[in-house]
Design a protein around this motif. Sequence first.
Motif, PDB file in Angstrom:
ATOM      1  N   ALA A 125       0.864  -1.172   0.000  1.00  0.00           N
ATOM      2  CA  ALA A 125       0.000   0.000   0.000  1.00  0.00           C
ATOM      3  C   ALA A 125       0.903   1.225   0.000  1.00  0.00           C
ATOM      4  O   ALA A 125       2.020   1.183   0.491  1.00  0.00           O
ATOM      5  CB  ALA A 125      -0.897  -0.013   1.231  1.00  0.00           C
ATOM      6  N   GLY A 126       0.443   2.299  -0.565  1.00  0.00           N
ATOM      7  CA  GLY A 126       1.306   3.493  -0.585  1.00  0.00           C
ATOM      8  C   GLY A 126       1.048   4.436  -1.716  1.00  0.00           C
ATOM      9  O   GLY A 126       0.918   5.623  -1.479  1.00  0.00           O
ATOM     10  N   PRO A 127       0.914   3.965  -2.987  1.00  0.00           N
ATOM     11  CA  PRO A 127       1.210   2.603  -3.438  1.00  0.00           C
ATOM     12  C   PRO A 127       2.711   2.418  -3.647  1.00  0.00           C
ATOM     13  O   PRO A 127       3.434   3.381  -3.889  1.00  0.00           O
ATOM     14  CB  PRO A 127       0.443   2.495  -4.755  1.00  0.00           C
ATOM     15  CG  PRO A 127       0.408   3.907  -5.259  1.00  0.00           C
ATOM     16  CD  PRO A 127       0.394   4.827  -4.067  1.00  0.00           C
ATOM     17  N   GLY A 128       3.183   1.158  -3.543  1.00  0.00           N
ATOM     18  CA  GLY A 128       4.610   0.947  -3.665  1.00  0.00           C
ATOM     19  C   GLY A 128       4.959  -0.504  -3.869  1.00  0.00           C
ATOM     20  O   GLY A 128       4.096  -1.364  -4.090  1.00  0.00           O
ATOM     21  N   ALA A 129       6.265  -0.775  -3.797  1.00  0.00           N
ATOM     22  CA  ALA A 129       6.786  -2.126  -3.976  1.00  0.00           C
ATOM     23  C   ALA A 129       7.976  -2.306  -3.047  1.00  0.00           C
ATOM     24  O   ALA A 129       8.725  -1.357  -2.790  1.00  0.00           O
ATOM     25  CB  ALA A 129       7.203  -2.352  -5.429  1.00  0.00           C
ATOM     26  N   LEU A 130       8.152  -3.539  -2.561  1.00  0.00           N
ATOM     27  CA  LEU A 130       9.258  -3.851  -1.663  1.00  0.00           C
ATOM     28  C   LEU A 130       9.958  -5.113  -2.144  1.00  0.00           C
ATOM     29  O   LEU A 130       9.311  -6.135  -2.358  1.00  0.00           O
ATOM     30  CB  LEU A 130       8.749  -4.066  -0.232  1.00  0.00           C
ATOM     31  CG  LEU A 130       9.800  -4.470   0.805  1.00  0.00           C
ATOM     32  CD1 LEU A 130      10.788  -3.332   1.046  1.00  0.00           C
ATOM     33  CD2 LEU A 130       9.126  -4.869   2.114  1.00  0.00           C
ATOM     34  N   ILE A 131      11.267  -5.010  -2.313  1.00  0.00           N
ATOM     35  CA  ILE A 131      12.094  -6.178  -2.607  1.00  0.00           C
ATOM     36  C   ILE A 131      12.882  -6.512  -1.351  1.00  0.00           C
ATOM     37  O   ILE A 131      13.542  -5.636  -0.775  1.00  0.00           O
ATOM     38  CB  ILE A 131      13.067  -5.911  -3.766  1.00  0.00           C
ATOM     39  CG1 ILE A 131      12.282  -5.651  -5.056  1.00  0.00           C
ATOM     40  CG2 ILE A 131      14.030  -7.076  -3.956  1.00  0.00           C
ATOM     41  CD1 ILE A 131      13.133  -5.099  -6.170  1.00  0.00           C
ATOM     42  N   THR A 132      12.829  -7.757  -0.940  1.00  0.00           N
ATOM     43  CA  THR A 132      13.608  -8.232   0.199  1.00  0.00           C
ATOM     44  C   THR A 132      14.478  -9.384  -0.278  1.00  0.00           C
ATOM     45  O   THR A 132      13.997 -10.280  -0.985  1.00  0.00           O
ATOM     46  CB  THR A 132      12.681  -8.716   1.330  1.00  0.00           C
ATOM     47  OG1 THR A 132      11.790  -7.656   1.692  1.00  0.00           O
ATOM     48  CG2 THR A 132      13.494  -9.105   2.555  1.00  0.00           C
ATOM     49  N   ALA A 133      15.768  -9.352   0.093  1.00  0.00           N
ATOM     50  CA  ALA A 133      16.686 -10.346  -0.439  1.00  0.00           C
ATOM     51  C   ALA A 133      17.707 -10.777   0.605  1.00  0.00           C
ATOM     52  O   ALA A 133      18.137  -9.968   1.444  1.00  0.00           O
ATOM     53  CB  ALA A 133      17.411  -9.790  -1.665  1.00  0.00           C
ATOM     54  N   LEU A 134      18.107 -12.044   0.541  1.00  0.00           N
ATOM     55  CA  LEU A 134      19.227 -12.600   1.296  1.00  0.00           C
ATOM     56  C   LEU A 134      20.251 -13.112   0.302  1.00  0.00           C
ATOM     57  O   LEU A 134      19.899 -13.543  -0.794  1.00  0.00           O
ATOM     58  CB  LEU A 134      18.773 -13.764   2.181  1.00  0.00           C
ATOM     59  CG  LEU A 134      17.680 -13.517   3.208  1.00  0.00           C
ATOM     60  CD1 LEU A 134      17.339 -14.821   3.918  1.00  0.00           C
ATOM     61  CD2 LEU A 134      18.113 -12.470   4.207  1.00  0.00           C
ATOM     62  N   ALA A 135      21.525 -13.082   0.693  1.00  0.00           N
ATOM     63  CA  ALA A 135      22.573 -13.551  -0.207  1.00  0.00           C
ATOM     64  C   ALA A 135      23.789 -13.978   0.606  1.00  0.00           C
ATOM     65  O   ALA A 135      23.964 -13.544   1.751  1.00  0.00           O
ATOM     66  CB  ALA A 135      22.955 -12.456  -1.201  1.00  0.00           C
ATOM     67  N   PRO A 136      24.672 -14.779   0.009  1.00  0.00           N
ATOM     68  CA  PRO A 136      25.859 -15.212   0.738  1.00  0.00           C
ATOM     69  C   PRO A 136      26.879 -14.102   0.948  1.00  0.00           C
ATOM     70  O   PRO A 136      27.689 -14.173   1.863  1.00  0.00           O
ATOM     71  CB  PRO A 136      26.436 -16.326  -0.148  1.00  0.00           C
ATOM     72  CG  PRO A 136      25.876 -16.059  -1.506  1.00  0.00           C
ATOM     73  CD  PRO A 136      24.532 -15.460  -1.284  1.00  0.00           C
ATOM     74  N   ASP A 137      26.851 -13.069   0.095  1.00  0.00           N
ATOM     75  CA  ASP A 137      27.814 -11.975   0.217  1.00  0.00           C
ATOM     76  C   ASP A 137      27.235 -10.707  -0.392  1.00  0.00           C
ATOM     77  O   ASP A 137      26.144 -10.714  -0.980  1.00  0.00           O
ATOM     78  CB  ASP A 137      29.151 -12.330  -0.453  1.00  0.00           C
ATOM     79  CG  ASP A 137      28.988 -12.759  -1.908  1.00  0.00           C
ATOM     80  OD1 ASP A 137      28.269 -12.083  -2.658  1.00  0.00           O
ATOM     81  OD2 ASP A 137      29.589 -13.782  -2.298  1.00  0.00           O
ATOM     82  N   GLY A 138      27.978  -9.608  -0.245  1.00  0.00           N
ATOM     83  CA  GLY A 138      27.486  -8.320  -0.706  1.00  0.00           C
ATOM     84  C   GLY A 138      27.314  -8.230  -2.201  1.00  0.00           C
ATOM     85  O   GLY A 138      26.372  -7.586  -2.692  1.00  0.00           O
ATOM     86  N   LEU A 139      28.202  -8.842  -2.973  1.00  0.00           N
ATOM     87  CA  LEU A 139      28.101  -8.781  -4.433  1.00  0.00           C
ATOM     88  C   LEU A 139      26.841  -9.476  -4.920  1.00  0.00           C
ATOM     89  O   LEU A 139      26.101  -8.931  -5.755  1.00  0.00           O
ATOM     90  CB  LEU A 139      29.337  -9.411  -5.072  1.00  0.00           C
ATOM     91  CG  LEU A 139      29.370  -9.437  -6.604  1.00  0.00           C
ATOM     92  CD1 LEU A 139      29.272  -8.030  -7.167  1.00  0.00           C
ATOM     93  CD2 LEU A 139      30.630 -10.154  -7.107  1.00  0.00           C
ATOM     94  N   ALA A 140      26.570 -10.664  -4.397  1.00  0.00           N
ATOM     95  CA  ALA A 140      25.362 -11.384  -4.797  1.00  0.00           C
ATOM     96  C   ALA A 140      24.109 -10.605  -4.397  1.00  0.00           C
ATOM     97  O   ALA A 140      23.117 -10.568  -5.138  1.00  0.00           O
ATOM     98  CB  ALA A 140      25.350 -12.780  -4.173  1.00  0.00           C
TER      99      ALA A 140
END
Length: 254
Positions: A220-235
Motif C-alpha cells: 500500500a502506498g502505493p509501492g513495492a518492496l524487494i527483500t533479499a538474502l545472499a551469501p555476500d554483498g556482491l550477490a
Amino acid sequence: MTVRARARITAAPGGRLPVLSGEGPLAVRRTRERAAGTWAQVTTVGGMSGPLGGDRLRMSVTVEPGAALRVTSAASMVALPGPGRDGAEASYDTELTVGEGGVLHWWPEPLISAADSVLRMTTRVALAPGARLWLREQQILGRAGEPAGRLSTRLIVRGGGRPLLDQELSFGPGVPGWRSGAVLGPHRAVGQLLVIDPDFGKRPVEPELLGPTAVLTPLAGPGALITALAPDGLALSRLLARGEDLITAGLRSG
C-alpha cells in the motif's frame, strides 16, 4: 571518546541545496551539479571511522515540494567496537522527509557489521502526498573471515500521515534464532529496496520471486518492496539490481 555527529541536507527545486552540513563520519559533499535544473546529488564521504561503540550519529534530510535529491555514499560504513567500550551500543538515526511532488533516491553503500560491534539503526521516512521514494538498504554481517557484530535495524515509513511500513530486524550474537532457517540461515548479507510511487496506483506490481532468496511484493502506498538474502554483498547487489530493473520497467510501461 564518544562521537556525536549530525548531518543536515535540504534540497530545493532547481537543484539547489540551501542546507548542506555534516561532520565526522557524516561529512557530506555535493557531487553532481544541477542537471537540467532539477536534480541535486549529495555523497557522504566520512571524515573518520565509525560508528564505534558508544557513538551517536544522526542524519536529517528534507526534500522540499517539487525538489529532487539523490544521496549516495563514497564507501561502505563499518560498525566497529569502540576501544575500551566493550559491548557499548552505537546508534545511527536517519530522518527523511519528502514534500509533495518531491523525489528522494536514498542510495548508500552497504553497512558492514564488524565482529564485536553493537549498532542500532533507525530510519524514519515521512512522505507527503505525491512524493516519490527509492530507498535501498544493504547490511553485511561481518568482514571477510570474521563473525558478525550485533545489528538491529528499524525502518518506519509514513505516507500522507498514515503508516505504510514498519519493519524491524535484528542479527548477531545474543539475538535468538538469527541463524535459523526462518531468518538468515547460512547467508550473511541482507537487503531491501523500497519504492513508493503514485504511478503504482495505476499499475500495481505483481508479487514475484526473484530467486530462492529474494521476493518482490506490492505495498500500500502505493509501492513495492524487494527483500533479499545472499551469501555476500556482491550477490546481494545483483539481486537488488535485478529487482530495480523490474520495477523501473513496470513504471515505464504504465
